[in-house]
Design an enzyme around this catalytic site. Structure first.
Site: not given
Ligand code: AMP
Length: 384
Positions: A185, A342
């Site tokens: 997000k 992260g």
């Molecule tokens: P963050 O902790 O914000 O870096 O987010 C990491 C998470 O984002 C991981 O668990 C990924 O599976 C998820 N993620 C990455 N790309 C996508 C996508 N296109 N749709 C849904 N989830 C995503």
């Protein structure tokens, strides 16, 4: 360079006592340590201090006991594990050893309250303070900030290594600098994006958060993860990037599927072709080629967040390909690459490049706050 002192600046400390703040908040399954990385990373500082003839008293937090003494969070179990890993006896709370592990700092209410009286009590146990816990330096706590005001203070080798890598990546980088930001997000990464557009030449966006930017440009992203309340914010970020001369690079194609499960049937589509009932779960091959072209022209790469939902194949493809590409150029000495925050460490481990980047930060929150351009109190305290 900030004015913090390092172990090279230490006076003669033979026979003196060093209060060492380390991050021994290790993952466990009950009482076994499941990942020794944090323990192993402190060893060079331990060795250096022992070689100088110092006695070492170690301060660390463990878990979240919230200012209460709680045997479930005692650090006592770690002493034999540290002794083995560091090849030197480590005693728990015992005055007579050369290395002494003190009890969990967070058993004291004053730790998280940054209480000066508590810091003074710890400072009274030694002559010199060394902070080797970059990963907790975004916290203004008694054992990271106040104590540095009570004793001559120095950065440990791990802290120094981390700060040097981060400075090379964003403070005094070789240009062009490219940031790669992915993950779920944008709402959790606003400060980070707003800081990066002021500092980098290219900002590559991937992962779920790129969907929001693609939607903000007027494309229909179907059933993809998308923060519809963030479309104006995404437009503002793109406008500000433009004003700052930072090129934002968005996906031009996606790998989409109806379900987020292993080996779900997937399609490669252009961003203008996402079917209504499909989710974008990874960036596609055209986007990967564009990203690799930009990496090839860059001198410095800063990376946070996976390019797709990398936990499940085949949506790990772009993250792996791009990670291998970055690792390859790093190995050739063509670029400096720094990644962290992260899920990034597990994404790089999944791609098999954990040891092939210039620096993979295990610091989590501190790494992210640094990417956000914030002053880290534990680092600032070493410089004052
Ligand atoms: P963050 O902790 O914000 O870096 O987010 C990491 C998470 O984002 C991981 O668990 C990924 O599976 C998820 N993620 C990455 N790309 C996508 C996508 N296109 N749709 C849904 N989830 C995503």
């Amino acid at each position: 360079m900030p004015a913090y002192k390092t172990l090279q600046d230490l006076p003669d400390i033979n026979g003196k006592t060093v209060i060492l703040r380390a991050d021994l908040n290790v993952p466990t399954d009950g009482k076994e340590v499941t990942d020794m990385t944090r323990i192993d990373r402190v060893k060079p500082t331990i060795d250096a201090l022992l070689e100088k003839g110092a006695k070492i008293k170690i301060l660390s937090h463990f878990g979240r006991p919230k200012g209460q003494v709680n045997p479930d969070y005692s650090l006592e179990f770690l002493a034999p594990i540290l002794s083995k890993a560091w090849d030197h006896d480590v005693a728990f709370d015992d005055e007579n050893a050369q290395i002494i592990l003190l009890e969990n700092t967070r058993f004291h209410e004053g730790e998280e309250a940054n209480d000066m009286a508590l810091a003074k009590r710890w400072a009274d146990l030694g002559d010199i303070y060394v902070n080797d816990a970059f990963s907790v330096s975004h916290r203004a706590h008694a054992s990271t900030e106040s104590i540095a005001k009570c004793l001559p203070s120095y950065a440990g080798l791990l802290m120094e290594q981390e700060l040097t890598a981060l400075e090379k990546a964003l403070t005094t980088p070789e240009r062009p600098v490219t940031a790669i930001v992915g993950g779920a997000k944008i709402s959790t990464k606003l400060d980070l994006l707003n800081n990066l557009i002021k500092k980098v030449d290219h900002l590559i966006l991937g992962g779920g958060m790129a969907n929001t930017f693609v939607a903000a440009k007027g494309y229909d992203v179907g059933a993809s993860l998308c923060e519809n309340d963030m479309l104006d914010t995404a437009r503002d970020i793109m406008d500000n990037a433009d004003k700052n001369g930072c090129l934002i690079v968005l996906p031009t194609d996606f790998i989409v599927a109806k379900e987020f499960k292993a080996h779900a049937q997937s399609l490669n589509v252009l961003i203008e072709e996402v079917p209504a009932d499909y989710m974008a779960l990874d960036v596609g091959p055209k986007t990967i080629m564009r990203i690799e072209d930009i990496i090839q022209k860059s001198k410095t790469i800063v990376w946070n967040g996976p390019m797709g939902a990398f936990e499940i194949a085949p949506f790990d493809n772009a993250t792996i390909e791009i990670a291998e590409y970055v690792a390859n150029f790093t190995r050739l000495g063509d670029i400096v690459s720094v990644a962290g925050g992260g899920d990034t460490v597990s994404a790089m481990a999944h791609a098999g490049v954990k040891d092939d980047l210039s620096y993979l930060s295990s610091a989590g929150g501190a790494f992210l706050e640094w990417l956000e351009g914030k002053t880290l109190p534990g680092v600032a305290a070493l410089s004052s």
